[in-house]
Design an enzyme around this catalytic site. Structure first.
Site, PDB file in Angstrom:
ATOM      1  CB  ALA A 177       0.999  -6.727   2.176  1.00  0.00           C
ATOM      2  CB  SER A 178      -4.513  -6.227   1.416  1.00  0.00           C
ATOM      3  OG  SER A 178      -5.700  -5.597   1.819  1.00  0.00           O
ATOM      4  CB  ALA A 179      -3.182  -5.497   7.081  1.00  0.00           C
ATOM      5  CB  SER A 180      -7.693  -4.652   9.396  1.00  0.00           C
ATOM      6  OG  SER A 180      -6.666  -4.277  10.286  1.00  0.00           O
ATOM      7  CB  ALA A 182      -2.161   0.019   5.764  1.00  0.00           C
ATOM      8  CD  GLN A 183      -5.099  -2.645  -0.972  1.00  0.00           C
ATOM      9  OE1 GLN A 183      -6.043  -2.992  -0.269  1.00  0.00           O
ATOM     10  NE2 GLN A 183      -5.220  -2.424  -2.256  1.00  0.00           N
ATOM     11  CE  LYS A 199       1.633   0.246   7.208  1.00  0.00           C
ATOM     12  NZ  LYS A 199       2.499  -0.152   8.322  1.00  0.00           N
ATOM     13  CG  ASP A 336       4.767  -6.610  15.648  1.00  0.00           C
ATOM     14  OD1 ASP A 336       4.808  -7.741  16.152  1.00  0.00           O
ATOM     15  OD2 ASP A 336       3.916  -6.272  14.807  1.00  0.00           O
TER      16      ASP A 336
HETATM   17  N1  LIG Z   1       9.569  -0.992   3.055  1.00  0.00           N
HETATM   18  C1  LIG Z   1       9.087  -2.155   2.627  1.00  0.00           C
HETATM   19  N2  LIG Z   1       9.753  -2.876   1.710  1.00  0.00           N
HETATM   20  C2  LIG Z   1       9.261  -4.044   1.252  1.00  0.00           C
HETATM   21  N3  LIG Z   1       8.094  -4.579   1.651  1.00  0.00           N
HETATM   22  C3  LIG Z   1       7.376  -3.899   2.561  1.00  0.00           C
HETATM   23  C4  LIG Z   1       7.832  -2.658   3.098  1.00  0.00           C
HETATM   24  N4  LIG Z   1       6.915  -2.217   3.974  1.00  0.00           N
HETATM   25  C5  LIG Z   1       5.937  -3.131   3.988  1.00  0.00           C
HETATM   26  N5  LIG Z   1       6.201  -4.148   3.143  1.00  0.00           N
HETATM   27  C6  LIG Z   1       5.361  -5.340   2.875  1.00  0.00           C
HETATM   28  O1  LIG Z   1       4.022  -5.063   3.219  1.00  0.00           O
HETATM   29  C7  LIG Z   1       3.602  -5.894   4.300  1.00  0.00           C
HETATM   30  C8  LIG Z   1       2.698  -5.106   5.238  1.00  0.00           C
HETATM   31  O2  LIG Z   1       3.405  -3.971   5.711  1.00  0.00           O
HETATM   32  P1  LIG Z   1       3.381  -3.551   7.244  1.00  0.00           P
HETATM   33  O3  LIG Z   1       3.843  -4.716   8.057  1.00  0.00           O
HETATM   34  O4  LIG Z   1       4.095  -2.277   7.411  1.00  0.00           O
HETATM   35  O5  LIG Z   1       1.815  -3.294   7.424  1.00  0.00           O
HETATM   36  P2  LIG Z   1       0.880  -3.665   8.622  1.00  0.00           P
HETATM   37  O6  LIG Z   1      -0.482  -3.181   8.231  1.00  0.00           O
HETATM   38  O7  LIG Z   1       1.453  -3.170   9.882  1.00  0.00           O
HETATM   39  O8  LIG Z   1       0.907  -5.254   8.540  1.00  0.00           O
HETATM   40  P3  LIG Z   1       1.022  -6.326   9.714  1.00  0.00           P
HETATM   41  O9  LIG Z   1      -0.139  -6.076  10.595  1.00  0.00           O
HETATM   42  O10 LIG Z   1       0.940  -7.624   8.936  1.00  0.00           O
HETATM   43  O11 LIG Z   1       2.366  -6.171  10.378  1.00  0.00           O
HETATM   44  C9  LIG Z   1       4.900  -6.389   4.954  1.00  0.00           C
HETATM   45  O12 LIG Z   1       4.730  -7.619   5.588  1.00  0.00           O
HETATM   46  C10 LIG Z   1       5.822  -6.504   3.742  1.00  0.00           C
HETATM   47  O13 LIG Z   1       5.561  -7.686   3.025  1.00  0.00           O
END
Ligand SMILES: Nc1ncnc2c1ncn2[C@@H]1O[C@H](COP(=O)(O)OP(=O)(O)OP(=O)(O)O)[C@@H](O)[C@H]1O
Length: 536
Positions: A177-180, A182-183, A199, A336
């Site tokens: 996954a990739s957001a603003s 973190a990746q 992360k 959340d």
């Molecule tokens: N421990 C984990 N096990 C499996 N997948 C994970 C885990 N942590 C994160 N992911 C995957 O990575 C994605 C992004 O992680 P996370 O939600 O922690 O980041 P974020 O930057 O807060 O994203 P968002 O803003 O979408 O919530 C999650 O939606 C999930 O698909």
């Protein structure tokens, strides 16, 4: 989380504090304020550094001009339609139109503003309805950064290339996954063969944040200096709250602490049917969070869930019970629980992920929430009104009877809400996502209505209350999807402990153990402050 007083910027020497109740500031006030502002500006500029500041200014200018161009196009379309006598185009001068332009601008401005957008979306007690609804759409998906760049961060944070090779047997270069900010990458530990996720903070995010937050802070100070009336609307409080909440999200040591807190709570409460990722502290820093990979499907993926358990209703009840127990027994609660953050795992357990946003309640607010909850269970609207009055802030006396009547009318409507907004099990992935978006929008609308009823009765509710209710409404939606016949308020399998003592009874009856499992809960430094945005 920090308290308001700890985060609040120091008042400009005399300018804001001694502001007259109406009108423009005096020359002396402007002079004092201006001096203080100049000093602040120099400090912020030093913190940001010339390079980051300059680069940021360039990209911000581009984002502003793109948005201005879009607004002009809309304006032209609107004028043309008006001239042709048509009228289907919405006016670009409404608050909703402004919210839309601002949301698009925020998406273009990137990480900091996307986070601010999410803050607005989750703060219906602070911002107007149009903005809260529009910012629900704030997309947090950005292009992944190349793995070579991620690798550099990993190497710098975890002890160099050699250490990386020693510690990890494999790191998947394709992000999960990739957001603003973190990746996320999947990896395998060499020592144990365990599958983990990494992360990783995207590079440049911290510089951008410093530049942006510095700018926003200075802008708020400028407004406080130039418009003392506005200064009295706690603008500084809002900016401070936004700043601390964003900075928490980009410091992964905070998320690590939240995860560890939740794991400890699960352990002490003897909860085995739910889990959250185990953290590897020796492989985690402020920029890298290494945690156990949880494999599962979203809590609203009914078909996917059926592959792992023949009791989707049971999974929902576990999620609900675990979360509500954590609100009482854990120092923080997951704030959340959208459908991507609640999983049903391959072994049938429920997995909570993403502890970037958590809420905390002070004892006073918790007592008041308890009262509201009791009133809700007994459909005693007078009691709900009393609880809300106790937790809120009011300038004048609130008419308890009227508030109770308004709440009753609202909850009647909630109960009869159209239950057909569900995710159909065999939908194509894209169609399902669209349905969920509608669903989450409804959740927000409901919350806004509750806030509206409170504020139309002269009550201002703390932001933490908004967070808490929003999670409850998410669960209400999940119930409609997974267990439409379940009545969580009456079903004996569902527990809503109202006090720590009641929570302990639940825990003991589940585990067959006796005695207190009370955590050393520190609830004293909680920030469920009420931020008043109404000019006085
Ligand atoms: N421990 C984990 N096990 C499996 N997948 C994970 C885990 N942590 C994160 N992911 C995957 O990575 C994605 C992004 O992680 P996370 O939600 O922690 O980041 P974020 O930057 O807060 O994203 P968002 O803003 O979408 O919530 C999650 O939606 C999930 O698909």
């Amino acid at each position: 989380m920090t308290t308001r007083s700890a985060e609040r910027p120091p008042p400009a020497s005399g300018a804001a504090a001694a502001a007259p109740s109406v009108g423009l500031p005096s020359l002396q006030q402007l002079f004092n304020g201006g001096q203080a502002l100049l000093q602040e500006s120099l400090r912020v500029a030093r913190e940001v550094g010339p390079r980051a500041g300059f680069a940021r200014t360039l990209s911000a200018t581009k984002a502003f001009s793109e948005t201005a161009r879009d607004v002009l196009v809309e304006l032209r379309n609107y004028q043309q339609q008006q001239q042709q006598g048509g009228g289907s185009a919405g006016s670009p001068f409404t608050r909703a139109a402004l919210a839309k332009s601002l949301r698009q601008l925020f998406e273009r401005l990137g990480a900091t503003y996307i986070k601010i957008g999410q803050f607005i979306a989750s703060s219906p007690t602070l911002f107007p309805e149009e903005f809260v609804l529009e910012f629900q759409k704030c997309l947090d998906q950005s292009a992944p950064v190349p793995y070579s760049v991620v690798r550099e961060t990993l190497s710098a944070e975890l002890g160099g290339d050699k250490a990386l090779t020693e510690k990890f047997e494999f790191i998947d270069p394709v992000p999960l996954a990739s957001a603003s900010i973190a990746q996320v990458h999947v990896a395998r530990l060499r020592a144990t063969g365990e599958e983990v996720v990494l992360k990783v903070l995207k590079p440049g995010v911290t510089d951008t944040l410093k530049a942006d937050l510095g700018f926003i802070y200075l802008a708020s100070r400028l407004i406080e200096t130039l418009a003392p009336d506005l200064a009295r609307t706690s603008l500084g409080d809002i900016v401070a709250d936004i700043r601390s909440s964003i900075l928490e999200e980009v410091d992964f040591s905070k998320e690590q602490a939240n995860l560890e807190e939740f794991r400890m709570f699960l352990d002490q409460a003897g909860v085995t049917a739910a889990t959250c990722p185990k953290v590897y502290p020796e492989l985690s820093t402020r920029k890298v969070l290494t945690m156990e990979r949880l494999r599962g499907v979203s809590l609203i993926d009914l078909e996917g869930i059926r592959a792992y358990t023949d009791d989707p209703e049971g999974a929902l009840i576990t999620a609900l019970n675990t979360w509500s127990l954590s609100v009482v027994l854990c120092p923080s609660f997951h704030a959340d629980v959208h459908s991507g953050n609640l999983l049903v795992l391959e072994d049938g357990r429920v997995g909570f992920i993403d502890f970037g946003i958590v809420g905390r309640l002070s004892p006073e607010t918790w007592r008041a929430v308890t009262e509201v909850g009791e009133g809700f269970v007994g459909q005693d609207y007078q009691q709900i009104a009393q609880g809300l009055i106790r937790m809120g802030a009011t300038a004048a006396a609130v008419d308890e009877e009227k508030l109770a009547a308004d709440l009753e009318a609202l909850f009647e409507r909630v109960r009869t809400l159209d239950p057909q907004v569900v995710v159909v099990a065999d939908m194509e992935a894209q169609t399902a996502a669209a349905s969920v978006a509608v669903d989450e929008d409804q959740v927000t609308r409901l919350l806004l209505e509750i806030v509206d009823v409170a504020s139309s009765n002269g009550l201002k509710l703390p932001r933490q209350f908004g967070l808490l209710i929003k999670q409850s409404l998410y669960f209400d939606r999940y119930t409609r999807i997974l267990a439409p016949t379940l009545d969580p308020l009456r079903d004996t399998r569902v527990n809503f402990p109202k006090t720590v003592e009641e929570a302990e009874v639940v825990v003991n009856s589940q585990s067959g153990r006796q005695g207190s499992r009370r955590r050393n809960v520190k609830r004293g430094d909680i920030d469920d402050v009420i931020i008043d945005v109404t000019p006085k």
